[in-house]
Design a protein around this motif. Structure first.
Motif, PDB file in Angstrom:
ATOM      1  N   ARG A 152      25.407  11.195  38.365  1.00 16.03           N
ATOM      2  CA  ARG A 152      26.785  11.015  38.810  1.00 16.03           C
ATOM      3  C   ARG A 152      27.468   9.832  38.134  1.00 16.03           C
ATOM      4  O   ARG A 152      26.823   8.840  37.803  1.00 16.03           O
ATOM      5  CB  ARG A 152      26.827  10.843  40.329  1.00 16.03           C
ATOM      6  N   ILE A 153      28.780   9.969  37.986  1.00 17.36           N
ATOM      7  CA  ILE A 153      29.605   8.884  37.461  1.00 17.36           C
ATOM      8  C   ILE A 153      30.673   8.572  38.502  1.00 17.36           C
ATOM      9  O   ILE A 153      31.343   9.478  39.013  1.00 17.36           O
ATOM     10  CB  ILE A 153      30.229   9.255  36.099  1.00 17.36           C
ATOM     11  N   CYS A 154      30.799   7.298  38.842  1.00 14.90           N
ATOM     12  CA  CYS A 154      31.757   6.844  39.853  1.00 14.90           C
ATOM     13  C   CYS A 154      32.639   5.761  39.240  1.00 14.90           C
ATOM     14  O   CYS A 154      32.128   4.791  38.680  1.00 14.90           O
ATOM     15  CB  CYS A 154      31.032   6.270  41.070  1.00 14.90           C
ATOM     16  N   PHE A 209      40.423  13.135  33.065  1.00 13.84           N
ATOM     17  CA  PHE A 209      39.168  13.337  32.351  1.00 13.84           C
ATOM     18  C   PHE A 209      38.222  14.193  33.183  1.00 13.84           C
ATOM     19  O   PHE A 209      37.613  15.142  32.677  1.00 13.84           O
ATOM     20  CB  PHE A 209      38.498  11.990  32.030  1.00 13.84           C
ATOM     21  N   PHE A 210      38.086  13.858  34.461  1.00 18.39           N
ATOM     22  CA  PHE A 210      37.206  14.635  35.345  1.00 18.39           C
ATOM     23  C   PHE A 210      37.678  16.088  35.428  1.00 18.39           C
ATOM     24  O   PHE A 210      36.885  17.022  35.364  1.00 18.39           O
ATOM     25  CB  PHE A 210      37.187  14.023  36.746  1.00 18.39           C
ATOM     26  N   ARG A 211      38.985  16.278  35.572  1.00 20.11           N
ATOM     27  CA  ARG A 211      39.540  17.638  35.699  1.00 20.11           C
ATOM     28  C   ARG A 211      39.284  18.443  34.432  1.00 20.11           C
ATOM     29  O   ARG A 211      38.894  19.616  34.492  1.00 20.11           O
ATOM     30  CB  ARG A 211      41.035  17.536  35.981  1.00 20.11           C
ATOM     31  N   ASP A 212      39.497  17.813  33.277  1.00 21.20           N
ATOM     32  CA  ASP A 212      39.288  18.509  32.016  1.00 21.20           C
ATOM     33  C   ASP A 212      37.810  18.846  31.810  1.00 21.20           C
ATOM     34  O   ASP A 212      37.465  19.936  31.355  1.00 21.20           O
ATOM     35  CB  ASP A 212      39.796  17.644  30.854  1.00 21.20           C
ATOM     36  N   VAL A 214      33.212  15.557  42.572  1.00 18.46           N
ATOM     37  CA  VAL A 214      32.667  15.373  43.921  1.00 18.46           C
ATOM     38  C   VAL A 214      33.762  14.958  44.898  1.00 18.46           C
ATOM     39  O   VAL A 214      33.741  15.326  46.074  1.00 18.46           O
ATOM     40  CB  VAL A 214      31.531  14.317  43.910  1.00 18.46           C
ATOM     41  N   THR A 215      34.726  14.199  44.421  1.00 23.88           N
ATOM     42  CA  THR A 215      35.825  13.700  45.264  1.00 23.88           C
ATOM     43  C   THR A 215      37.108  14.424  44.890  1.00 23.88           C
ATOM     44  O   THR A 215      37.731  14.093  43.883  1.00 23.88           O
ATOM     45  CB  THR A 215      36.018  12.186  45.057  1.00 23.88           C
ATOM     46  N   ARG A 216      37.511  15.393  45.692  1.00 23.28           N
ATOM     47  CA  ARG A 216      38.729  16.142  45.386  1.00 23.28           C
ATOM     48  C   ARG A 216      39.962  15.249  45.453  1.00 23.28           C
ATOM     49  O   ARG A 216      40.960  15.481  44.771  1.00 23.28           O
ATOM     50  CB  ARG A 216      38.878  17.304  46.366  1.00 23.28           C
ATOM     51  N   HIS A 217      39.904  14.243  46.299  1.00 21.72           N
ATOM     52  CA  HIS A 217      40.975  13.242  46.378  1.00 21.72           C
ATOM     53  C   HIS A 217      40.315  11.877  46.261  1.00 21.72           C
ATOM     54  O   HIS A 217      39.162  11.695  46.662  1.00 21.72           O
ATOM     55  CB  HIS A 217      41.734  13.356  47.701  1.00 21.72           C
ATOM     56  N   ARG A 274      36.767   7.622  42.423  1.00 20.66           N
ATOM     57  CA  ARG A 274      36.556   9.021  42.085  1.00 20.66           C
ATOM     58  C   ARG A 274      35.126   9.197  41.557  1.00 20.66           C
ATOM     59  O   ARG A 274      34.610   8.325  40.853  1.00 20.66           O
ATOM     60  CB  ARG A 274      37.565   9.507  41.038  1.00 20.66           C
ATOM     61  N   ALA A 275      34.524  10.336  41.886  1.00 21.39           N
ATOM     62  CA  ALA A 275      33.137  10.586  41.476  1.00 21.39           C
ATOM     63  C   ALA A 275      32.985  12.017  40.987  1.00 21.39           C
ATOM     64  O   ALA A 275      33.680  12.934  41.441  1.00 21.39           O
ATOM     65  CB  ALA A 275      32.187  10.324  42.643  1.00 21.39           C
ATOM     66  N   ALA A 276      32.062  12.212  40.045  1.00 19.78           N
ATOM     67  CA  ALA A 276      31.763  13.540  39.530  1.00 19.78           C
ATOM     68  C   ALA A 276      30.290  13.618  39.154  1.00 19.78           C
ATOM     69  O   ALA A 276      29.639  12.589  38.896  1.00 19.78           O
ATOM     70  CB  ALA A 276      32.638  13.841  38.312  1.00 19.78           C
TER      71      ALA A 276
END
Length: 313
Positions: free
Chosen positions: A239-241, A256-259, A284-287, A308-310
């Protein structure tokens, strides 16, 4: 861990939780600061988890080294930008990591150390370098950049609506004598905007100082490169936060996360993919996660924090 004399970490529990730390994992605190987040990561990855701490600020590394001394066998520190994450990990012979955390804010220590020139609340040289090995200072920008370039910096990096007016005033004033101190610049900006913006809740020079700091340290450029390079060193499932403090940073992270979450964009009727776009992340975090009322009351800096996390897929 007692007190936060150097810097109080924001969204501490939320960040460590979203990072999904585990015993034996390898993690990067890409902006380690005073070591607040790093302490919790190391504590929760005992007995053999490893943390690589990166920071451009030597003072921050000295402080985090002292604070995290009990974990010295599992801690590796490097004075670098987080945009150099690949080369830093290579130096420590690490190919992949389980998680990456970056807190993009200016530390309390940087703001409170007058000589650093980050704050207009005390009189100091116009410096604003996070890494004192860098050459360019805020004083250089203020006294040498053309008016149109100053206007571009203030408008695009500070989102200052009166960028043109402030830039003209800076150029006019520096013809008389160089603008060398934080208080001199802050007073000049206040002079320019106070008549129309007297109702502002923040100091009139806040956005100007933000813009100059971002320009001096090339913060957005480093952020974009760090995000891209993180994908090459993050393990599948890692994960990246990212914790950001103003809309420019948060927008870069969100986009970046969305793309990276978007896979093939070819029309559905295409028999085969021609765009070759592959999904890299699952958001991971939609908002954006924000600080609670209790944290904001105890730490005003947390009010503008956005986490934000992904997860890499």
């Amino acid at each position: 861990m007692e007190g936060y004399l150097f810097h109080r970490p924001v969204l501490l529990d939320e960040a460590v939780g979203l990072l999904n730390v585990k015993s034996g994992g390898i993690y990067v605190d890409a902006t380690i600061g005073g070591g607040g987040h790093a302490y919790e990561i190391l504590k929760n990855t005992a007995p053999d988890g490893v943390l690589v701490g990166i920071d451009r600020d030597k003072d921050a590394l000295d402080e985090s080294g002292r604070r995290l001394n009990e974990f010295s066998g599992r801690l590796y520190l490097s004075q670098s930008s987080f945009s150099e994450i690949k080369s830093v990990l290579m130096k420590f012979h690490i190919e992949e990591v389980d998680g990456i955390l970056a807190d993009l804010g200016v530390s309390s220590h940087q703001l409170n150390t007058a000589a650093r020139g980050f704050s207009f609340s005390v009189d100091a040289p116009l410096d604003m370098r996070m890494d004192d090995r860098d050459v360019l200072t805020a004083q250089d920008i203020v006294n040498t950049y053309p008016e149109d370039e100053l206007r571009h910096i203030l408008r695009n990096l500070g989102e200052e609506v009166q960028a043109g007016k402030i830039s003209r005033a800076i150029v006019a004033r520096r013809k008389e004598s160089p603008i060398c101190s934080t208080s001199e610049l802050a007073a000049l900006v206040a002079e320019v905007v106070s008549s129309r913006r007297g109702h502002r809740k923040i100091h009139p020079a806040t956005k100007t100082f933000q813009a100059l700091r971002i320009a001096v340290n090339e913060e957005l450029k480093h952020l974009e490169k760090a995000l891209a390079d993180s994908m090459d060193v993050l393990k599948k499932g890692g994960r990246i936060c990212i914790i950001s403090f103003h809309s420019l940073e948060d927008r870069i992270v969100k986009n970046f996360f969305r793309d990276a979450e978007t896979g093939c964009t070819c029309p559905k009727n295409f028999p085969v993919c021609t765009c070759h776009k592959v999904k890299k992340l699952q958001v991971v975090t939609r908002h954006a996660v924000k600080a609670g009322e209790a944290e904001k009351a105890g730490n005003p800096r947390a009010r503008s924090a956005r986490l934000r996390a992904a997860e890499k897929v």
